[in-house]
Design an enzyme around this catalytic site. Structure first.
Site, mmCIF file in Angstrom:
data_model
loop_
_atom_site.group_PDB
_atom_site.id
_atom_site.type_symbol
_atom_site.label_atom_id
_atom_site.label_comp_id
_atom_site.label_asym_id
_atom_site.label_seq_id
_atom_site.Cartn_x
_atom_site.Cartn_y
_atom_site.Cartn_z
ATOM 1 N N GLU A 165 0.955 -1.186 0.020
ATOM 2 C CA GLU A 165 -0.113 -0.074 0.147
ATOM 3 C C GLU A 165 0.820 1.344 0.135
ATOM 4 O O GLU A 165 1.901 1.205 0.489
ATOM 5 C CB GLU A 165 -0.817 -0.031 1.287
ATOM 6 C CG GLU A 165 -1.846 -1.090 1.264
ATOM 7 C CD GLU A 165 -3.184 -0.982 0.079
ATOM 8 O OE1 GLU A 165 -3.053 0.221 -0.715
ATOM 9 O OE2 GLU A 165 -3.917 -1.680 -0.041
ATOM 10 N N CYS A 166 0.256 2.259 -0.553
ATOM 11 C CA CYS A 166 1.241 3.508 -0.730
ATOM 12 C C CYS A 166 1.060 4.533 0.442
ATOM 13 O O CYS A 166 1.973 5.409 0.435
ATOM 14 C CB CYS A 166 0.805 4.548 -1.911
ATOM 15 S SG CYS A 166 -0.907 5.072 -1.672
ATOM 16 N N GLY A 167 0.286 4.174 1.464
ATOM 17 C CA GLY A 167 0.242 4.933 2.802
ATOM 18 C C GLY A 167 -1.028 5.415 2.939
ATOM 19 O O GLY A 167 -1.562 5.512 4.233
#
Length: 309
Positions: A270-272
């Site tokens: 996941e990118c955050g």
């Protein structure tokens, strides 16, 4: 704080104070004073009930429920296929203002040129949709980003990169636009942590996240795009399936998961922006602690040099 929030378990049996009713009708309403109407909560049983009910609905029906139920509703998207399907479905509902759902696009300054070109094509195709673009704070291009955070930050400190390029801009957008709920493009078939997605989720800060196409497969999404002539990222014709920043996205090989091209060779999935906010709060505290330790060490070294001179 959002107008609709998640109620912790211990609130489920708590007795709420009596409402101050309107003098004549005896009921509170939308025109009543703000103090007379309590916050609306999703208790855990209510949230489970909603997810059981929404699970059986088509995405369009889930979207209609969102529009009529959730104030401060926006769509967040990087214009992947699922986000584009959602955008197209909403456009066909002919929703009047102010119920129309605006879009939030996080320009990390590291998108493919094909992605940025797609944003312009989307604007042309859906002229009634307002697209709010948010970039890293105080920065307008990748050169400035490198000057402030050093070159290739995503390799040296990926958590700081996620915070600066995505998480902070997202939180700023939610605050400035008074966002209570967002539509996401996440689906269970994307694998990883998304494999057990609910339709409705609530994060630590009370932000409501709706995944209207959670039940759909990549093939269903692709079929909709083709059948409705929805504009899409040209990279998808070059072997890509999930497109993020240019430095962390690769084409997908036959038989691989849809998001296998993201952060290839890393544990990251996941990118955050869909990770717990507490994780980044802890990270920022650690960063500040390191900064203070570095400043103290420099001060001590400077003092030592002064004493020996």
């Amino acid at each position: 704080m959002p107008a609709i929030a998640f109620a912790p378990q211990h609130l489920e049996t708590e007795i709420l104070p009596p409402l101050h009713r309107d003098d004549e009708s005896g009921y509170a309403s939308g025109s009543s004073s703000e103090s007379s109407i309590p916050d609306v909560f999703f208790t855990k049983p209510h949230l489970r009930f909603l997810n059981r009910q929404l699970q059986n609905l088509a995405p369009q029906d889930i979207l209609r429920w969102c529009i009529t139920t959730l104030p401060g509703l926006f769509q967040t998207t990087a214009f992947g296929l699922t986000g584009l399907v959602t955008l197209d479905m909403l456009s066909k509902m002919k929703i009047p203002r102010p119920q129309q759902v605006d879009v939030i696009f996080l320009d990390t300054l590291h998108h493919f040129s094909e992605t940025l070109a797609l944003v312009d094509r989307v604007r042309d195709r859906y002229p009634l949709v307002d697209i709010h673009v948010y970039k890293p704070a105080g920065i307008s291009n990748s050169e400035q980003f490198a000057q402030q955070y050093k070159e290739r930050l995503w390799e040296t400190n990926d958590q700081l990169y996620d915070w600066a390029a995505k998480v902070e801009p997202a939180q700023r957008a939610y605050r400035e636009l008074q966002v209570n709920a967002i539509l996401t493009g996440r689906r269970r078939s994307q694998g990883g942590k998304r494999g057990d997605l609910d339709i409705v989720e609530i994060d630590e800060a009370g932000l409501i996240k709706i995944n209207p196409l959670a039940n759909w497969s990549f093939q269903q999404v692709q079929d909709y795009i083709r059948a409705n002539n929805v504009p899409y990222n040209n990279l998808l014709d070059q072997g890509y399936r999930s497109v993020g920043d240019w430095h962390s996205t690769q084409p997908v090989q036959a038989g691989e998961d849809e998001r296998a091209g993201r952060w290839k060779g890393q544990q990251k999935t996941e990118c955050g922006i869909h990770n717990p906010r507490s994780k980044f709060a802890q990270f920022l505290r650690q960063q500040e602690s390191k900064k203070q330790e570095g400043a103290l060490e420099k001060a001590l070294q400077s003092g030592t040099k002064f004493e020996s001179s």
